[in-house]
Enzyme design. Structure first.
Site, mmCIF file in Angstrom:
data_model
loop_
_atom_site.group_PDB
_atom_site.id
_atom_site.type_symbol
_atom_site.label_atom_id
_atom_site.label_comp_id
_atom_site.label_asym_id
_atom_site.label_seq_id
_atom_site.Cartn_x
_atom_site.Cartn_y
_atom_site.Cartn_z
ATOM 1 N N SER A 26 -12.138 21.468 -31.662
ATOM 2 C CA SER A 26 -12.478 22.233 -30.456
ATOM 3 C C SER A 26 -11.240 22.721 -29.715
ATOM 4 O O SER A 26 -11.171 23.880 -29.296
ATOM 5 C CB SER A 26 -13.381 21.396 -29.537
ATOM 6 O OG SER A 26 -12.710 20.239 -29.112
ATOM 7 N N LYS A 32 -11.279 21.807 -45.497
ATOM 8 C CA LYS A 32 -11.915 23.083 -45.184
ATOM 9 C C LYS A 32 -11.142 24.265 -45.762
ATOM 10 O O LYS A 32 -11.350 25.413 -45.367
ATOM 11 C CB LYS A 32 -12.076 23.244 -43.673
ATOM 12 C CG LYS A 32 -13.122 22.288 -43.097
ATOM 13 C CD LYS A 32 -13.521 22.656 -41.687
ATOM 14 C CE LYS A 32 -14.605 21.715 -41.184
ATOM 15 N NZ LYS A 32 -14.854 21.849 -39.754
ATOM 16 N N GLU A 47 -1.357 14.549 -27.213
ATOM 17 C CA GLU A 47 -0.925 13.494 -26.299
ATOM 18 C C GLU A 47 -1.446 12.161 -26.791
ATOM 19 O O GLU A 47 -2.527 12.089 -27.364
ATOM 20 C CB GLU A 47 -1.498 13.772 -24.912
ATOM 21 C CG GLU A 47 -1.087 12.722 -23.905
ATOM 22 C CD GLU A 47 -1.947 12.755 -22.654
ATOM 23 O OE1 GLU A 47 -2.917 13.526 -22.597
ATOM 24 O OE2 GLU A 47 -1.633 11.977 -21.744
ATOM 25 N N GLU A 82 11.897 14.953 -14.659
ATOM 26 C CA GLU A 82 11.193 13.970 -13.841
ATOM 27 C C GLU A 82 11.851 12.611 -14.019
ATOM 28 O O GLU A 82 12.757 12.460 -14.845
ATOM 29 C CB GLU A 82 9.696 13.944 -14.207
ATOM 30 C CG GLU A 82 9.408 13.684 -15.669
ATOM 31 C CD GLU A 82 7.960 14.030 -16.075
ATOM 32 O OE1 GLU A 82 7.438 15.063 -15.647
ATOM 33 O OE2 GLU A 82 7.384 13.263 -16.843
ATOM 34 N N HIS A 97 11.181 -5.374 -17.428
ATOM 35 C CA HIS A 97 12.556 -5.814 -17.178
ATOM 36 C C HIS A 97 13.560 -5.267 -18.187
ATOM 37 O O HIS A 97 14.522 -4.628 -17.819
ATOM 38 C CB HIS A 97 12.609 -7.340 -17.269
ATOM 39 C CG HIS A 97 12.645 -7.975 -15.931
ATOM 40 N ND1 HIS A 97 12.408 -9.310 -15.750
ATOM 41 C CD2 HIS A 97 12.891 -7.465 -14.723
ATOM 42 C CE1 HIS A 97 12.492 -9.582 -14.473
ATOM 43 N NE2 HIS A 97 12.782 -8.480 -13.828
#
Lengths: 423, 292
Positions: free
Chosen positions: B19, B43, B98, B209, B247
């Site tokens: 999809s 396919k 993802e 980021e 840690h």
């Protein structure tokens, strides 16, 4: 077969950050044992009246005369931490079977406050009754540190280890960084025998202890790959007085993304250890982190969500949360997101910032309108900034809904509106 | 000129008939991308969106001349799909998927070394060369053709930057979404280097980021080798520390991890850093007008 899977699965696009699943010590040890890693043995109990029977069974299995009672919570620093109600430490020694129940009662059911918990501490629902492994013998016991983790920069797993076991590794890194060693693993061939030997030599071992350490390291790395961990931290690894090498503690963190091939591990998740709002959010497919600020936000995409939080701060507010509604922000999801952020009594305004790519802005707008109507009166001002695919239709939808929402197109306009409503 | 993808790129879609693959392949074709077919094992021999479906990437390379692939395969099979593409001789592999297990990516990244393939992502919005080829999931109309290159870890923040760049009258050459996963094929520095070497690109927007050290490494490279102005933004100044890192991880990550530290390093390296993500476009316009 493969074709079947291709059609069955839907690729989820960027709606969650890299999340990891933490395990309790006793769970981590059971995984390690299943890969042949030697650990301190123990039996977990959740009722004080079961403690003595567990201790007796442990003595039959191991011959131990003393017992270590260890609180099972998802936080470090348990040994120095204190149980709020009783003053007991989170890890205590019972010098004989007669003391076990009393020691267990000092911990079980209480709230353990450690350097890694908040001030209220974490409720202890289970304790591990473990064998005493510091028994006297031919040589002195010694403690080491060992962890396995990903070095992001190199894109490879490393084994990090130190002669300075049993203490805070960050402290070791600060004061004696030369005592921390790293061994990089080549993913094509895995951990090699020479690497295990190097580790054992660097830890100053010889004879039987050396041999046992190479076996320990080999098994530990096999376990790391085998269970799809994202971090192992074994502190301490103990050389016993009779030259065995065992993991006394085990902090095991699994890669959430790989749980599909480990259904048995997935069942180990202890939701009581997680923030209930985080659990609710993850069940709704939302990536949510609660913060202490006064302006809530709802954003698509992790990076834009963080950027939106930054803009709230620059506009004189403080972000009340991080919330990434992901790539399929339909009405139901938006409504759940609304529900979550409105539970926070500190929220004075809501900023919705959606840049439509995969997600179409009109669908989000419809979601906002539906959610608003379903929830009745939302008591705080809402600023909606929709940009990207079908942004115009979305703005029209919002403007024609008759609801009390401020719409914005540019990010700077949204920032200015936040400033306005906070003033 | 442009980087990574252009109108001549022969693109295949792995996970073509699923999809997501179907939806985004349609969008890419509509944008004008030269999609020459797709791969869905089992396919092969059929057609989908008027294009041939192949059983293997090797077939797609041989029969359709594919040189670029975009992957929409589910996480459990995505690392395998990356390796299949690299083994078949695909030059640019864009992985959108993802949630790929980290240890799968460790192996896949090692595997593609030496094959000559460049991997973008995973967990990324893809690559777009404005007006030529969209090999990704971004809304194409936001990326107006122009002279600014964009490198970003974040999808929607890339769209935001491109929109601001367009509104500042500048437009985009190529935008590269490198992805936000701990292991990615192309780093910030590598993507910046590609754009520095692109004659059409006159300025670069670099968006990062918190976490990791990619931006610091890129900044130091720019200081030594940069020939074009760079505008930078780091998301996450207000993000709480320690939510995902344990840690031991904090030690390996080092001290370059926070937004503040990254921005400081970037400023020291001569990058024009903005604190507000709303000022990216305006800053670039300002920097370029001073230069001219």
């Amino acid at each position: 077969m493969e074709c079947f899977f291709f059609d069955l699965f839907i690729v989820h696009l960027r709606h969650k950050i890299f999340i990891k699943m933490n395990l309790h010590e006793y769970q981590g040890k059971s995984i390690l044992n299943s890969f042949g890693v030697a650990t301190q043995r123990g039996i977990v109990v959740d009722k004080a009246e079961d403690a003595v029977a567990a201790a007796k069974k442990l003595t039959e299995e191991t011959g131990t005369g003393w017992y270590v009672v260890k609180a099972q919570i998802h936080a470090g620093g348990r040994g120095k931490g204190q149980v709020e109600e009783t003053g007991s430490n989170g890890v205590v020694l019972a010098k004989g079977i007669d003391h076990v129940e009393e020691k267990v009662k000092g911990i079980l059911g209480g709230h353990l406050v450690t350097a890694q918990t908040n001030g209220k501490g974490k409720k202890v629902n289970k304790v591990l009754i473990a064998e005493d492994v510091y028994y006297p013998g031919a040589s002195q016991p010694s403690e080491f540190y060992m962890s396995v983790l990903l070095d992001r920069e190199k894109g490879r797993n490393i084994i990090m280890y130190s002669t300075e076991g049993g203490m805070d590794i960050e402290h070791v890194a600060e004061t004696t960084p030369h005592l921390i060693f790293k061994e990089e693993i080549d993913p094509r061939v895995g951990l090699q025998a020479f690497q295990s030997r190097k580790i054992a030599f660097n830890l100053g071992l010889s004879g039987e202890a050396f041999k046992q350490m190479t076996k320990f390291v080999t098994a530990l790395y096999a376990a790391y790959e085998g269970c799809d961990a994202s971090m192992f931290e074994i502190n301490p690894v103990l050389k016993t007085s009779d030259d065995k090498i065992i993991a006394v503690d085990a902090k095991v963190t699994l890669d959430d993304n790989a749980l599909f091939r480990h259904k048995d591990y997935a069942e180990m998740r202890d939701k009581t250890e997680e923030d209930p709002m985080d659990v609710e959010a993850s069940e709704a497919g939302l990536n949510y982190v609660k913060l202490d600020g006064n302006v809530a936000c709802m954003v698509n995409g992790a990076g834009l969500a963080m950027a939106t939080m930054d803009i709230i701060k620059l506009s004189g507010g403080n972000p009340a949360n991080f919330l990434d509604v992901g790539g399929t922000a339909d009405a139901e999801r938006v409504q759940k997101a609304f529900g979550l952020i409105l539970k926070d009594p500190n929220v004075k305004a809501i900023l919705i910032n959606i840049f439509g790519g995969i997600v179409r802005c009109d669908r989000v707008a419809q979601g906002v309108v539906d959610a608003y109507k379903a929830m009745g009166n939302i008591p705080v001002p809402i600023i909606v900034r929709l940009q990207g695919t079908n942004a115009e239709e979305a703005k029209k939808l919002i403007d024609e809904s008759g609801l009390n929402v401020h719409s914005a197109v540019l990010l700077q306009e949204a920032a200015d509106k936040v400033k306005e409503v906070l003033a | 000129m442009s980087v990574l993808v252009n109108k001549n790129s022969k693109v295949i879609v792995q996970g073509f008939t699923g999809s997501e693959g179907t939806f985004h392949a349609g969008q890419m074709i509509e944008y004008g991308t030269n999609v020459v077919g797709g791969v869905t094992p089992g396919k092969g021999g059929t057609t989908h969106l008027d294009r041939p479906v192949f059983n293997t990437v090797a077939d797609a390379v041989e029969k359709a001349g594919a040189d670029t692939s975009i992957i929409f395969v589910p996480p459990a099979f995505a690392a395998d799909a990356i390796m299949e593409a690299a083994a078949a001789g695909i030059k640019v592999i864009v992985c959108i998927t993802e949630g790929i297990p980290v240890n799968d990516m460790v192996k896949a990244k090692e595997y593609i070394k030496g094959t000559g393939a460049r991997l973008i992502g995973p967990n990324c919005p893809g690559v777009i060369t404005a007006g030529e080829a969209k090999v990704g999931i971004m809304p194409g109309f936001v990326f107006k053709k122009g002279k600014i290159g964009i490198v970003s870890k974040s999808g929607t923040l890339t769209y935001e930057a491109a929109d601001q760049i367009a509104k500042a009258g500048l437009g985009v050459t190529t935008a590269i979404g490198i992805g936000g996963d701990p292991i990615i094929g192309t780093t910030t520095k590598e993507a910046v280097e590609l754009l520095m070497n692109d004659p059409e690109t006159e300025g670069i927007v670099m968006i990062g980021e918190i976490g990791g050290s990619l931006e610091a490494i890129a900044a130091r490279w720019i200081k030594e080798n940069g020939t074009k102005p760079v505008v930078g933004f780091i998301a996450g100044e207000t993000a709480p520390a320690g939510r995902t890192m344990g840690h031991a991880g904090a030690i390996v990550g080092g001290a370059d991890d926070t937004a503040q530290a990254k921005k400081r390093i970037m400023r020291e390296c001569g990058i024009h850093v903005v604190d507000s993500p709303a000022q990216i476009g305006a800053k670039m316009a300002e920097v370029l007008s001073v230069k001219a």
